[in-house]
Each structure stands twice: as structure tokens, then as C-alpha cells.
Write an enzyme that holds these catalytic residues in place. Sequence first.
Site, mmCIF file in Angstrom:
data_model
loop_
_atom_site.group_PDB
_atom_site.id
_atom_site.type_symbol
_atom_site.label_atom_id
_atom_site.label_comp_id
_atom_site.label_asym_id
_atom_site.label_seq_id
_atom_site.Cartn_x
_atom_site.Cartn_y
_atom_site.Cartn_z
ATOM 1 N N ARG A 125 54.685 36.160 72.290
ATOM 2 C CA ARG A 125 53.905 35.151 71.425
ATOM 3 C C ARG A 125 54.323 34.881 70.155
ATOM 4 O O ARG A 125 54.963 33.621 69.837
ATOM 5 C CB ARG A 125 52.296 35.857 71.247
ATOM 6 C CG ARG A 125 51.479 35.031 70.583
ATOM 7 C CD ARG A 125 51.644 34.720 69.106
ATOM 8 N NE ARG A 125 51.483 35.941 68.329
ATOM 9 C CZ ARG A 125 51.478 35.905 66.914
ATOM 10 N NH1 ARG A 125 52.111 34.626 66.252
ATOM 11 N NH2 ARG A 125 51.598 36.790 66.297
ATOM 12 N N ASP A 126 54.573 35.688 69.229
ATOM 13 C CA ASP A 126 55.379 35.397 68.000
ATOM 14 C C ASP A 126 56.848 34.956 68.013
ATOM 15 O O ASP A 126 57.065 34.283 67.490
ATOM 16 C CB ASP A 126 55.367 36.696 67.089
ATOM 17 C CG ASP A 126 55.342 36.462 65.491
ATOM 18 O OD1 ASP A 126 55.804 35.455 65.219
ATOM 19 O OD2 ASP A 126 54.813 37.087 64.800
ATOM 20 N N HIS A 163 52.341 44.489 61.120
ATOM 21 C CA HIS A 163 53.012 43.644 61.730
ATOM 22 C C HIS A 163 53.974 42.914 60.710
ATOM 23 O O HIS A 163 53.605 42.293 59.731
ATOM 24 C CB HIS A 163 52.012 42.458 61.914
ATOM 25 C CG HIS A 163 52.726 41.118 62.732
ATOM 26 N ND1 HIS A 163 52.772 40.732 63.867
ATOM 27 C CD2 HIS A 163 53.432 40.188 62.076
ATOM 28 C CE1 HIS A 163 53.293 39.638 64.048
ATOM 29 N NE2 HIS A 163 53.638 39.128 63.033
ATOM 30 N N HIS A 166 57.768 41.435 59.369
ATOM 31 C CA HIS A 166 58.876 40.680 59.806
ATOM 32 C C HIS A 166 60.125 40.849 59.038
ATOM 33 O O HIS A 166 59.819 41.450 57.909
ATOM 34 C CB HIS A 166 58.640 39.250 59.465
ATOM 35 C CG HIS A 166 57.750 38.525 60.565
ATOM 36 N ND1 HIS A 166 58.380 37.717 61.367
ATOM 37 C CD2 HIS A 166 56.535 38.589 60.745
ATOM 38 C CE1 HIS A 166 57.256 37.242 62.189
ATOM 39 N NE2 HIS A 166 56.282 37.627 61.875
ATOM 40 N N CYS A 211 56.645 32.253 61.994
ATOM 41 C CA CYS A 211 55.429 31.528 61.950
ATOM 42 C C CYS A 211 56.162 29.980 61.645
ATOM 43 O O CYS A 211 56.849 29.713 60.647
ATOM 44 C CB CYS A 211 54.496 31.785 60.872
ATOM 45 S SG CYS A 211 53.221 30.574 60.620
ATOM 46 N N ASN A 261 60.348 38.871 63.591
ATOM 47 C CA ASN A 261 59.720 40.313 63.684
ATOM 48 C C ASN A 261 60.673 41.585 63.584
ATOM 49 O O ASN A 261 61.897 41.206 63.681
ATOM 50 C CB ASN A 261 58.754 40.469 64.982
ATOM 51 C CG ASN A 261 57.756 39.484 64.974
ATOM 52 O OD1 ASN A 261 57.848 38.539 65.540
ATOM 53 N ND2 ASN A 261 56.505 40.030 64.473
#
Length: 312
Positions: A15-16, A207, A209, A240, A249
Site C-alpha cells: 500500500r504505502d 508508522h 518514514h 505520500c 517508510n
Amino acid sequence: MTDAPDIIIQEVAPRDGLQIEKAWVETADKVRLIDALSAAGFSRIEVSSFVSPRAVPALRDAAQVFGAIRRHDGTIYVALVPNLRGAEAAIAADADELNFVMSASETHNRANMGMTHAQSLAELSAIGKRTLDAGKLLNGSVATAFGCPFEGTQARVKVIDTVKRYRDLGAGGITLADTTGMANPRQVRALVSDVLKLVPPTQLTLHFHNTRGLGLLNVMAAHEVGARRFDAALGGLGGCPFAPGATGNVCTEDLVNLCAETGLRTGLDLDALIDLSRQLPALIGHDVAGQVAKAGRPLDLHAIPEPLLQPG
Ligand code: COA
Ligand code: ZN
């Protein structure tokens, strides 16, 4: 002695990681990646996002991906959702958990989700009821919790109030997200300690980064004050699309290596993760940030130089 992991790592590369990639990754390749991640031992995988295909074209095949992955017993397959429409689609695709996202910063929320806080919270109110009725899990993510690329540092009270609202609206799980890597260990210790007074460690995810090189330090700072669940992305993919300068990440295999070297059990197969990470450049068409996959594990020793082997 128990085999229960000391740390839960949720894999978010599908996903990310993929949301920001320019080149299209075929649905079958996404499914192969997720199946390999399931086999590597993850108990939680964020599979895709049910968002506008105009906003995030790279994940426009979320329903097909959910339909094709091989699900392991005991693994929770998560879908990111911004609104009720996304929640309906995620439930129809049989996601186990819906991850609702709103930013602490209203400016970033408008850039990312096209909504004010009030609009996002109205969506969450409908999502909470719908998700619980459908028997699914609900997680609420506070994006830009450690800083916004437009507004700067976010007041701690604002983040805490958002966490409380999420819990009131039905989110069992909470994620604090450092969307563009603005966090530092001192700030992490303070905010995470406060949030752990409201949310138990089994339900709180951090979460981070690695945008400014502090990703693993922030993980360890959060762990020091009691956090036990962390997002990470294979190869250190991620970012993002609606935050300037966003990069990857925390890298999963680098984090798993850190845990292995310091005696924290993750339940994950590091060798399998390194193999998988080494396949990423072929999948996405460029080098990735992860370091252990390049250097090898610390005790992957090298041959002794030939001259040193000669007698005398
Ligand atoms: N899934 C698929 N399509 C959706 C959708 C969803 N959950 N919600 C809205 N749409 C569609 C609308 O039908 C509309 O389609 P159209 O352009 O063909 O008319 C389009 O998306 C825009 O929707 P609209 O309601 O006008 O709002 P918007 O343009 O302000 O977009 C979001 C709102 C939330 C849909 C959009 O900002 C979004 O998907 N953001 C996600 C960003 C993201 O994933 N960021 C990274 C992760 S944090
Ligand atoms: Zn992220």
C-alpha cells in the site's frame, strides 16, 4: 518461554510502498508480492487502498488484488479507506481491517483527502458503524502526527483529541503516522507515552518514514516507552503522493535485522525478506533504500583475501 513475538511488524509495502510508484505494477505481481509476504510470516499486511483512482492510480486494482491473494490463517489483511464509499468497497472485497486516515494537520488533510477535519470525521462516523456491523476491525490513523510539511509541528493536544475521537467513533486500533519523517526520538517518547495512557500497546501502531534518517531511532524510542506495533515497508519503499519531499517508510528487513541482532522476536523470516527485497528493483524499475539487503546480514562473512591464506 513463549514464541510470541516481542514486536509486531505490519508490512505496508503493497500500500504505502506502491502508492507512490510511477510505473504500473501488474495486479498479478502485486498478488505474488503479498503472497510471498504472507509466507514470510507477517500477521498483518496492508494490501491496498480504496481511494479515488484519479488520486492514486497505482492502487486502482485494490478489489482485484484482495480477490486474488492467498490468505493465511491468522494474518490480518488491511485496506486503507478515506470515506464511506471506500469502506463499502473494502467490506465488499472482504478486507479484515479498515484503516481510516485523516491528518492532524487540516492543510495536509485537504491536500491528501480533499476534506476538512469535519468532513473526514463525518465519514468516520458512518464508517465506524458500517465496519462494526460488518464484523470487521477498524483502525484510525493520525497522519502528520509528528509534523506537517505545510504547517509544521502539530500540538500534542490536537493529536490526543483526534485519538479520543477515533476511539469514540469505533476505532479499536490507532496509528500515529510520521508522514514525512519529521519526528525525532525525544518527541516520539513524549507523544507515545501520552497516547499509551489511552490506547493499549496491543492496539497502537507507530508508522515512521525514514525521510531524515531517523526511522529506526524513532522505532526504538517508541519501543523504549512501551510501543510494540510498527509499520514498515520491504526495501524501505513508500511515501505520500500529496506531501512534498515524502520518501520511504522504515525498511522492514533493516528493522527485522535490528530486532534479530538485539534479541527481539518478530516471528519473521529475515532471509526470505532479504531475498524478496532483492527482487524489488526488477518489480518497480529502480534501486531501493534498504541497506541490509545490499550489505547482507552482519555475519554473512566474506572470503578471506587470497594473500592472507599463503603460508609464511
Ligand atoms: N474509491 C474510489 N473512488 C472514489 C472514492 C473511493 N473511496 N471516493 C470518491 N471517489 C471518486 C469520485 O466518484 C470522483 O470520481 P470522478 O473524478 O470520476 O468524478 C473522484 O473520486 C473524486 O471524488 P470527490 O468526492 O469529488 O472528492 P475529491 O476529489 O475531493 O477526493 C478522495 C476525495 C478522498 C476520494 C480523494 O482525495 C482520495 O482518494 N484521496 C486518497 C489519497 C491517498 O490515498 N493518499 C495516500 C494515503 S494517506
Ligand atoms: Zn506512510
